[in-house]
Design a protein around this motif. Structure first.
Motif, PDB file in Angstrom:
ATOM      1  N   ILE A 146      -3.703   6.232   9.130  1.00  0.00           N
ATOM      2  CA  ILE A 146      -4.764   6.970   8.452  1.00  0.00           C
ATOM      3  C   ILE A 146      -5.621   7.699   9.483  1.00  0.00           C
ATOM      4  O   ILE A 146      -6.091   7.093  10.451  1.00  0.00           O
ATOM      5  N   PHE A 204      -2.665  11.678   7.290  1.00  0.00           N
ATOM      6  CA  PHE A 204      -1.814  10.629   7.844  1.00  0.00           C
ATOM      7  C   PHE A 204      -1.177  11.102   9.151  1.00  0.00           C
ATOM      8  O   PHE A 204      -0.748  12.257   9.270  1.00  0.00           O
ATOM      9  N   ILE A 261      -5.093   6.406   0.926  1.00  0.00           N
ATOM     10  CA  ILE A 261      -6.527   6.431   1.206  1.00  0.00           C
ATOM     11  C   ILE A 261      -7.245   7.104   0.045  1.00  0.00           C
ATOM     12  O   ILE A 261      -6.741   8.074  -0.554  1.00  0.00           O
TER      13      ILE A 261
END
Length: 795
Positions: free
Chosen positions: A546, A529, A495
């Motif tokens: 995520i 995470f 991310i």
């Protein structure tokens, strides 16, 4: 208002303002709060009464007067903060104003940040700092994202240790001995090396015997700990305007088990073979009686673990006339390991044990460069750049072993071995600006952050013979067995996130000793995470594991005031702070929508609101020597948008879907799963009321001798430790009384103290959780009365 007792200290990295040296004799309890307490809440040295931030500064003297040896007990010293322990050192939790993060993974951050000597810590492990040669601990309440970055959406605990002092020779030491063979020794020496160099060395060794009865452990108890560490600080004056400070520290904290006992059994408290004894029967045979006063466990596997933090940093302060350039670069390495076993007895036919060995290895590098002008300017600025690189590696060896006489070998086992990694890089630029217009100061600040994170998760079966880690049978594992539904899994995710945090407001100096302020701010906690050990392909497909960033907005008003020539201090703070996408454990639909998997996601919203009052009375004249100070907090933090919270164990289930808060029901018609809305209910670890009060008296009894005493009263209202309104996990309120009595030299070169903790023996717990075999409680050592004696010396 400062609760600190002891000498006020100069701020690191802020040479624009001087403060009394920490090496000077400590002030008597009655005089300390009359001094200026200097803090760096705004990354420049300021009197705490002039800072438009809710901050409390606690000096080392305060820790020592109550025999508080680390930051885990800050709740007894500062308003608005609660510490919640956990089964392993990576899941510890600070809660500020009802906001905190409890997760079972290292791939998420905490909502309450921790910084040591200006360096933020990426993970909570290693953040429980032994209070040795500490100048002060600052507790900043509310979002601190502008100056301190991410991981401070609820607040910040900032630990500042003493720097080496040029041109001074001193030695400081303490010895403490108390019940349960509690022994603490610590010492610090400051050695000048010429006029331009100084070395400061500290060492400590803390230990205590266990206090939780454990008949099947080798020494008959758990709760032992042994902490030791060394620190070296070097100061170098390169030129009269350029100083460099270096620090190296290593410590090792060990324990022999989680202090968790059974409070009550659940109806299905034990899954045993037909005819086998239940855990209740096994415990009863050992004399273990569940209940609020239970202080015994039946664990038979050798348990416990360690945390070993290493910390290195270099700080440079270079004055260019009215401007100071500061550089702080640090590296931190933390290793931790914890073995735990649920309260079962696998040695009996038909019984089983759940064995867990958690390991974590964290590497962190940070570097900050900032430029600040002098505090005497009408326009004051602090500008900075920041870089952060964090590597996290952790594993969790989990195994359930059952003694099944009909199978070959003595045991049959199932299990899993998840391993996760994470790397996060963060780049930021920040500015803090203040502009004085007469008695009014305009406040502004901003921080622009760019963050990139990458993580992996790999779950395999336990290795052959791995149960030998428990100190017993190498034949416990049968290859090919696995927990149903948790097959091998290997995934990766990433991310990238950009954030703009800000702060604005104004303060008004009504007089020399009265100030009002109002601020609004935004802060964030970084994305992470969900690599929990029970991650499934379905959950990963839905979210890619995520967890979105947590966003906080805060609106705060405050008054800082002193009266009668600073003999009376009264400070008041009010706050309202909505948190969007709060990172929390919740429920997601399982395969086909007929089941739920509990995992870490983002709740819609939590709103924190409350009032904090701090007071101090330090009279002169006829009452010279007496002091009274403390704080009272009302906090009303609740969930406002969290409709898919997990139901608690044994919660009655409504047959039809409903959005009524606190009612367990299916999420849709025909679903066999259950969720509940918790909107309007209080958050975890969040007492509505907290009260601290300290009364001290210090008076001469002879020409060269003083007698002193301090009484400390602490009250905390009921706390819910589970999501929702589970009556089983709500701990009742409690109050404790601590007493310190002693004598000291009039110049404070030596001091002898008798210290009583919780002198009336008020029993309480610091966590409640439902788990097999039932309702489990964490029983801290502070829940028992204890006495000890301390000798402090200073040369």
């Amino acid at each position: 208002m400062a609760l600190a007792t002891g000498t006020a200290h100069a701020a690191d990295g802020a040479p624009q303002q001087e403060a009394p040296q920490t090496g000077a004799p400590a002030a008597p309890l009655s005089e300390a709060t009359q001094q200026d307490i200097i803090v760096t809440a705004s990354k420049r040295a300021q009197n705490v009464q002039d800072v438009p931030v809710a901050v409390t500064a606690v000096a080392e003297e305060k820790f020592q007067s109550l025999n508080i040896t680390n930051t885990a007990n800050l709740a007894a010293l500062a308003p608005g903060i609660v510490f919640v322990p956990a089964p392993n050192p990576n899941n510890l939790q600070f809660v500020v104003r009802g906001i905190g993060t409890y997760s079972t993974v290292d791939t998420l951050e905490q909502s309450v940040g921790v910084a040591i000597d200006g360096i933020p810590l990426g993970r909570i492990a290693g953040a429980i700092v032994d209070a040795v040669d500490v100048a002060r601990v600052e507790v900043l309440r509310g979002p601190q994202g502008t100056l301190f970055g991410k991981s401070a959406t609820a607040g910040l605990v900032s630990v500042v240790t003493n720097k080496a002092k040029l041109g001074q020779t001193e030695a400081i030491g303490r010895v403490y001995y108390g019940e349960n063979d509690e022994f603490r020794v610590q010492g610090t020496v400051n050695l000048p090396i010429g006029d331009k160099v100084a070395l400061r060395l500290s060492a400590w060794d803390f230990s205590r015997d266990g206090y939780i009865i454990a008949p099947k452990q080798a020494d008959g108890n758990i709760g032992d700990f042994h902490n030791w560490g060394v620190r070296a600080r070097l100061a170098l004056e390169v030129t009269p305007n350029w100083r460099i400070d270096a620090n190296a520290e290593y410590s090792r904290n060990t324990n022999d088990g989680v202090l968790q006992t059974t409070r009550a059994y659940m109806p299905n408290d034990f899954i045993a073979l037909p005819g086998a004894r239940t855990i209740a029967q096994i415990n009863a045979s050992m004399g273990i009686v569940p209940g609020p006063l239970n202080k015994a466990v039946g664990s038979e596997v050798p348990i416990g673990g360690f945390v070993t933090p290493e910390f290195y940093h270099v700080e440079s302060n270079w004055d260019f006339g009215d401007v100071t350039l500061t550089s702080i670069t640090g590296y931190r390495h933390i290793r931790s390991s914890q073995v735990s076993e649920y309260d079962y007895s696998a040695s009996e036919p038909g019984s089983f044990t759940t064995y867990l060995h958690y390991k974590s290895d964290t590497d962190q590098f940070t570097s900050e460069l900032r430029l600040a002008n002098g505090s005497g300017n009408a326009f004051k600025y602090t500008l900075g750049l920041f870089y952060y690189n964090l590597d996290v590696n952790n594993s969790s060896f989990e195994q359930t072993a059952r003694n099944v006489p009909s199978l070959p070998g003595p045991y049959f086992a199932t299990g899993r071995f998840p391993v996760s990694t994470m790397n996060t890089k963060n780049y930021a630029a920040f500015a803090d600006l203040n502009y004085d217009i007469g008695p009014v100061t305009l406040i502004g600040g901003a921080r622009l952050s760019h963050e990139v994170s990458y993580g992996t998760f790999n779950r395999t079966l336990p290795r052959d013979g791995a149960a030998a880690e428990g100190g017993a049978d190498t034949s416990i594992y049968i290859p090919g067995q696995t927990v149903a539904g948790y097959t091998p899994l290997s995934v990766a995710s990433s991310i990238t996130y950009d954030d703009f945090s800000w702060r604005g407001g104004a303060q008004f100096k009504a007089s020399k000793d009265i100030m009002f302020y109002a601020t609004a701010s935004r802060a964030y906690k970084g994305p992470g995470f969900n690599f929990a050990s029970d991650l499934t392909p379905v959950i990963f497909a839905q979210t890619r594991s995520i967890v979105k960033p947590e966003i906080a907005h805060s609106y705060e008003i405050g008054m800082r005031s002193q009266f009668f020539d600073r003999q009376v201090t009264f400070n008041l703070t009010g706050y309202y702070a909505p948190y969007k996408d709060f990172q929390i454990t919740a429920a997601l639909p399982g395969t086909g929508g007929n089941g739920l998997s509990y995992t870490i996601i983002n709740a819609g919203e939590i709103v924190a609101k409350g009032i904090e009052a701090e007071f101090a009375f330090n009279p002169r004249g006829a009452l010279q020597g007496f002091s009274l100070n403390g704080d009272i907090t009302w906090n009303d933090t609740k969930y406002t948008d969290f409709a898919n919270a997990p139901c608690y164990a044994l919660q009655p289930r409504n047959p039809t879907p409903t959005s009524t808060p606190g009612v367990c029901a299916p999420p849709s018609v025909g679903s066999t799963a259950s969720v509940q809305s918790v909107n309007g209910l209080r958050t975890v670890g969040n007492p509505e009321w907290k009260l601290n009060a300290f009364a001290g008296y210090d008076r001469p009894v002879s020409e060269r001798l003083n007698a002193f005493g301090q009484l400390h009263y602490y009250y905390q209202s009921a706390v819910q430790y589970g999501v929702g309104a589970n009556p089983a996990t709500q701990a009742p309120g409690y109050n404790t009384v601590d007493l310190t009595l002693g004598i000291r030299a009039d110049d404070n070169r030596w001091k002898l103290s008798a210290i009583g903790k919780n002198i009336f023996g008020q029993r309480f717990v610091s966590r409640l959780v439902t788990n097999n075999p039932g309702l489990e409680q964490v029983v801290p050592y502070e829940a028992f009365s204890s006495w000890g004696a301390a000798l402090d010396v200073r040369f």
